[in-house]
Design an enzyme around this catalytic site. Structure first.
Site, PDB file in Angstrom:
ATOM      1  N   LYS A  70       1.038  -1.213   0.189  1.00 41.62           N
ATOM      2  CA  LYS A  70      -0.102   0.074   0.225  1.00 41.62           C
ATOM      3  C   LYS A  70       0.783   1.133  -0.017  1.00 41.62           C
ATOM      4  O   LYS A  70       1.757   1.379   0.861  1.00 41.62           O
ATOM      5  CB  LYS A  70      -0.744  -0.170   1.363  1.00 41.62           C
ATOM      6  CG  LYS A  70      -2.242   0.624   1.210  1.00 41.62           C
ATOM      7  CD  LYS A  70      -3.116   0.393   2.326  1.00 41.62           C
ATOM      8  CE  LYS A  70      -4.273   1.046   2.473  1.00 41.62           C
ATOM      9  NZ  LYS A  70      -5.099   0.920   3.530  1.00 41.62           N
ATOM     10  N   LEU A  71       0.640   2.051  -0.808  1.00 38.23           N
ATOM     11  CA  LEU A  71       1.444   3.271  -1.243  1.00 38.23           C
ATOM     12  C   LEU A  71       0.780   4.696  -1.222  1.00 38.23           C
ATOM     13  O   LEU A  71      -0.463   4.485  -1.830  1.00 38.23           O
ATOM     14  CB  LEU A  71       2.202   3.305  -2.506  1.00 38.23           C
ATOM     15  CG  LEU A  71       2.958   2.000  -2.816  1.00 38.23           C
ATOM     16  CD1 LEU A  71       3.005   1.825  -4.317  1.00 38.23           C
ATOM     17  CD2 LEU A  71       4.309   1.960  -2.285  1.00 38.23           C
TER      18      LEU A  71
END
Ligand code: G3P
Length: 217
Positions: free
Chosen positions: A83-84
């Site tokens: 997750k960015l």
């Protein structure tokens, strides 16, 4: 529509997984803090319970450190999704990880143009935050509809993961708007089964059945 549970509480994940209702899990730094657990330990434990995608979020803001964190998180289990944040460095990390065959979830999306960028960066999932837009007296579900239209216009494969879902109505609206996935708190997932007329009908059936004096077994 796929259901992910939005929590890092392992007991809730086990319970929902046992009902057969879970397609995956999302976590974020706030949910990890709430769990009071070690981040990497809890992600490993979740991946041992759920075979679907499990989102684990990087903590840094710059590309190089994000990539190092992503490498570390990816090694925990094959179903970890990185997750960015929806920033230029996050998008660059997304493109780099996608090119390496690593799945990504670009988070904190509040505008259709941000979702367009995430799709162009090859994101596996884009996470528009519905509830937080509603908090500002905007209609979070409008964003889901806009992204659906844009992605369909260009046949982008990035999946729309409706996030910051707070109610059963949000789940229904996300499904109607064509979200591919909703990530939902455990209590809201369980509340989807509730209806006063179901309870009333069961009560009547139980009384009528008891009056027959019969037993199925
Ligand atoms: O999926 C994102 C979610 O954890 C944020 O939800 O309720 O804090 O806006 P909320």
């Amino acid at each position: 529509m796929k259901f992910f549970v939005d929590t890092a509480i392992i007991e809730d994940i086990v319970e929902l997984n046992d009902y057969g209702l879970l397609d995956g899990v999302t976590t974020n730094p706030s949910l990890i803090a709430k769990s009071g657990r070690d981040f990497k330990e809890v992600i490993a434990e979740i991946c041992g319970v759920v075979s679907g995608p499990v989102s684990a979020e990087v903590a840094s803001m710059d590309f190089d450190t994000m990539m190092a964190e992503a490498d570390c998180l990816s090694k925990i289990a094959s179903n970890v999704v990185i997750k960015l944040p929806l920033t230029l460095d996050g998008l660059k990390a997304c493109r780099t990880l996608t090119d390496k065959g690593i799945k990504t979830n670009v988070t904190l999306c509040f505008a259709a143009n941000q979702a367009l960028l995430a799709a162009k960066a090859g994101a596996t999932y884009i996470s528009p935050f519905v509830g937080r837009l509603d908090d500002l007296n905007l209609d979070g579900m409008d964003l889901i509809r806009e992204i659906r239209t844009i992605y369909d216009n260009y046949d982008f494969k990035t999946e729309i993961l409706a996030a910051s879902i707070r109610s059963a109505n949000h789940v229904k609206e996300a499904a109607l708007a064509g979200a591919d996935v909703a990530t939902i708190p455990p209590s809201v997932i369980k509340s989807l089964a509730n209806h006063a007329l179901t309870d009333k009908g069961l009560d009547q059936f139980s009384k009528d059945w008891a009056a027959t004096g019969q037993s199925i077994l």
